[in-house]
Design an enzyme around this catalytic site. Structure first.
Site, PDB file in Angstrom:
ATOM      1  N   SER A 496       0.843  -1.185   0.000  1.00  0.00           N
ATOM      2  CA  SER A 496       0.000   0.000   0.000  1.00  0.00           C
ATOM      3  C   SER A 496       0.888   1.249   0.000  1.00  0.00           C
ATOM      4  O   SER A 496       1.687   1.423  -0.910  1.00  0.00           O
ATOM      5  CB  SER A 496      -0.966  -0.039   1.182  1.00  0.00           C
ATOM      6  OG  SER A 496      -1.973   0.923   1.039  1.00  0.00           O
ATOM      7  N   ASP A 583      -8.729  -4.306  -6.619  1.00  0.00           N
ATOM      8  CA  ASP A 583      -8.365  -3.349  -5.573  1.00  0.00           C
ATOM      9  C   ASP A 583      -9.096  -2.025  -5.803  1.00  0.00           C
ATOM     10  O   ASP A 583      -8.872  -1.356  -6.813  1.00  0.00           O
ATOM     11  CB  ASP A 583      -6.853  -3.127  -5.599  1.00  0.00           C
ATOM     12  CG  ASP A 583      -6.336  -2.378  -4.385  1.00  0.00           C
ATOM     13  OD1 ASP A 583      -7.108  -1.652  -3.751  1.00  0.00           O
ATOM     14  OD2 ASP A 583      -5.136  -2.526  -4.076  1.00  0.00           O
ATOM     15  N   HIS A 615      -7.200  -5.217  -2.177  1.00  0.00           N
ATOM     16  CA  HIS A 615      -6.069  -4.494  -1.577  1.00  0.00           C
ATOM     17  C   HIS A 615      -5.357  -5.413  -0.587  1.00  0.00           C
ATOM     18  O   HIS A 615      -5.509  -5.308   0.618  1.00  0.00           O
ATOM     19  CB  HIS A 615      -6.576  -3.227  -0.892  1.00  0.00           C
ATOM     20  CG  HIS A 615      -5.497  -2.233  -0.595  1.00  0.00           C
ATOM     21  ND1 HIS A 615      -4.696  -1.697  -1.571  1.00  0.00           N
ATOM     22  CD2 HIS A 615      -5.076  -1.685   0.572  1.00  0.00           C
ATOM     23  CE1 HIS A 615      -3.844  -0.850  -1.031  1.00  0.00           C
ATOM     24  NE2 HIS A 615      -4.040  -0.835   0.276  1.00  0.00           N
TER      25      HIS A 615
END
Length: 640
Positions: A496, A583, A615
């Protein structure tokens, strides 16, 4: 002077952790042992204490891949008896989370392929009847209040009416009949109910300024109670037990978040209940039965708590006496608060779960979360500090491989995601896996990491790829200066925002790292800001203030200068990228554009895309594939 102090603190911390060298280097444990689902875990108790709920891998009704599904088992005298009964039969993805609703109903949440459109489902324990409680079809939902005193209803929120806003409904867990109790005008980002289950507090946001709204009853309109800009937090947690005043986590007029009590009649006269001088506080826990606050958690270097209640203090004292050296947490209880599910864990083990009877002061073992990994052969996670180039002290955690001299090691710099989150002390499968393979691992809480106060957080605004990245780079160079890291065998890995920091690291300091792994990371700040999920829309102006506005000429040049995808011609470090196709936060295009640019230049890039993930990879087989690829990739380039 400060750098010498940081070095001294580090050496003292490492010495306190025990001998650096073990008798021998431990064996390499199978990769799957680090990343497999537990055979049984996530234990919960029904209100009457007669049922134990848990999750374990099991196939769906049509067979197929085993996923984490919900089971219940009867309890007799505090011990599970009879056969366990499977209540959920999910086959595409693991159940995300579950809880009991009273005694005879289990609630669980599932998403669809990683797109974060979560659905709430109820299951009747006796009949096994499954009742979806929230809509499907691109709707994101969650539980607001389980309404413990109402046997038939819960409060849920979802965004079916408007994908940008969440309305609140009172839903019957048997029939799924729903009544709207609060409609979102489009700017509400949080709802809070009182102990009677009435929605009486809300937080409205225009993206920059937040307004706390209050009403005395559900029949009354919401009225503004107090307003702050987004830098100032006043987050309501629970009402006091008279349902008049309420508790909140607040940093009004202070740097650190404190627990306060607010009277709606005098909202500016905060009563400070507890504050810590060094760090922000976490959510407060309380006793529903005795109607008192029990404890509140915080973390300087390791998890700690402040206990308000002598009854709970005695429980923790007794547990700590029976579980010496372990971090103890209460994960569930019966309604009478006589029995608790207890987690005992450390930095070297995810630990064991127990059923604790507070009346008899006895522990009954429910299960080890991962018995395949012996704690004695896992690495210690040591809190450290180093000084960034502008003098700011950066806290972090250093994990050294067991049995190896801490000198000239292959090391992984591991910035966390968020970025407005933090790394904490405890067992990490990723870190332990890397240490077991011979790497040292440095996790840093760079500026902007939460928990260290408003000033430390605000120091990150507008600093993606700049001072935030300097903190990561300075951590890598600190490892080299300490003699711990071999400068030719430094790697960087993150997910991330940590994936962004990984890409920024190999773009803007191209000679620092010998290998990099980007896991669902941002690459282009323009495309990232233009593809945020619709339910992030209330936060858009806030994100512009914290990251930058692509349409603002003042920010445009900075965002262009700090977007790795726009400078891919500088990347020469071997790179592995992993991405979920569904995602909603970091779209696949973030990874695609980097891969395309590097392949055109002939730079080595390995790309792993999973069509059924979002994600982060949740399905066990996808985790295995990712970490297998990462292990082989890092070994090839870093030679631990």
């Amino acid at each position: 002077m400060r750098s010498r102090l940081s070095l001294a603190l580090t050496l003292v911390a490492l010495a306190a952790a025990g001998p650096v060298l073990a008798e021998s280097v431990p064996p390499q444990f199978p990769l799957r042992d680090f990343f497999r689902n537990p055979e049984r875990g996530y234990f919960r108790l029904s209100d009457d204490g007669r049922w134990l709920g848990f999750m374990q891998p099991a196939a769906g009704e049509g067979g197929g891949t085993k996923r984490m599904n919900v089971f219940v088992q009867a309890l007799d005298g505090g011990k599970p008896v009879g056969a366990a009964k499977q209540l959920s039969f999910e086959s595409a993805r693991d159940v995300a989370i579950f809880r009991f609703k009273g005694n005879g109903t289990v609630l669980y949440e599932k998403d669809f392929g990683g797109d974060e459109n979560v659905r709430v489902v109820a299951v009747d324990v006796a009949s096994g009847k499954l009742t979806p409680l929230t809509p499907e079809g691109g709707v994101r939902a969650g539980i607001v209040d389980e309404l413990r005193d109402d046997p038939e209803h819960i409060l849920v929120q979802h965004n079916q009416r408007d994908k940008r806003a969440f309305d609140v409904y009172r839903v019957n867990v048997r029939t799924a009949a729903a009544t709207k109790v609060a409609e979102n005008p489009g700017n509400i980002i949080d709802w809070t109910s009182d102990h009677a289950g009435r929605v009486r507090l809300a937080v409205a946001s225009d993206g920059v300024n937040n307004t706390l709204l209050y009403r005395a009853t559900e029949a009354d309109p919401f009225k503004p109670l107090l307003s702050t800009d987004f830098r100032t937090q006043v987050a309501p947690g629970l009402f006091d037990f008279d349902n008049r005043r309420f508790y909140a986590l607040s940093n009004r007029g202070r740097d650190k978040v404190a627990l306060v009590r607010i009277d709606p009649e005098r909202p500016d006269a905060e009563e400070v209940v507890y504050q810590h001088p060094k760090v922000d506080l976490g959510p407060v826990a309380y006793s529903r039965e005795r109607k008192v606050l029990t404890h509140i958690d915080f973390q300087v270097d390791k998890p700690e708590r402040h206990v308000f209640d002598p009854v709970m203090a005695r429980v923790f004292e007794r547990l700590q006496r029976q579980l010496p050296g372990m971090q103890v947490m209460l994960q569930s209880s019966d309604r009478a608060e006589n029995r608790f599910v207890v987690a005992a864990m450390s930095d070297q083990t995810p630990g064991t779960r127990y059923l604790y009877d507070a009346r008899s002061d006895t522990l009954s073992k429910l299960g080890d979360i991962n018995p395949t990994l012996p704690a004695a052969q896992m690495a210690r996670m040591t809190p450290v500090r180093y000084t960034a180039r502008d003098g700011l002290e950066i806290p972090g955690y250093l994990t050294l491989p067991v049995g190896r001299e801490p000198k000239n090691l292959a090391c992984i710099v591991n910035p966390h995601g968020g970025p407005w989150a933090r790394d904490g002390w405890g067992f990490s499968p990723e870190v332990q896996f890397l240490a077991n393979r011979g790497y040292c691992v440095l996790q840093m809480n760079f500026r902007g990491s939460t928990g260290y106060g408003r000033q430390f957080w605000e120091a990150s605004f507008g600093q993606w790829g700049l001072k935030m990245q300097d903190d990561v780079t300075d951590g890598a160079q600190w490892l080299v200066k300490q003699g711990i890291a071999d400068p030719k065998r430094l790697g960087i890995y993150g997910g991330s925002y940590g994936g962004y920091a990984t890409l920024a690291g190999i773009t803007f300091t191209p000679d620092l790292y010998a290998a990099a792994v980007d896991y669902v990371g941002v690459s282009n700040l323009f495309t990232f800001m233009k593809t945020i999920p619709p339910y992030w829309e209330p936060f858009r102006q806030q994100m512009y203030a914290m990251v930058g506005n692509p349409d603002d000429p003042k920010d445009h040049a900075r965002l262009a200068a700090t977007s790795p995808a726009l400078h891919a011609d500088k990347i020469k470090t071997p790179l592995l990228i992993a991405q979920g196709a569904k995602d909603p936060r970091v779209n696949q295009a973030e990874s695609d554009q980097v891969v395309e640019a590097l392949k055109k230049r002939g730079v080595q890039v390995q790309y792993l895309v999973k069509e059924n993930e979002g994600h982060g990879f949740r399905n066990e087989e996808n985790r295995f594939e990712f970490y297998t690829a990462m292990e082989q990739f890092l070994a090839q380039h870093l030679k631990p």
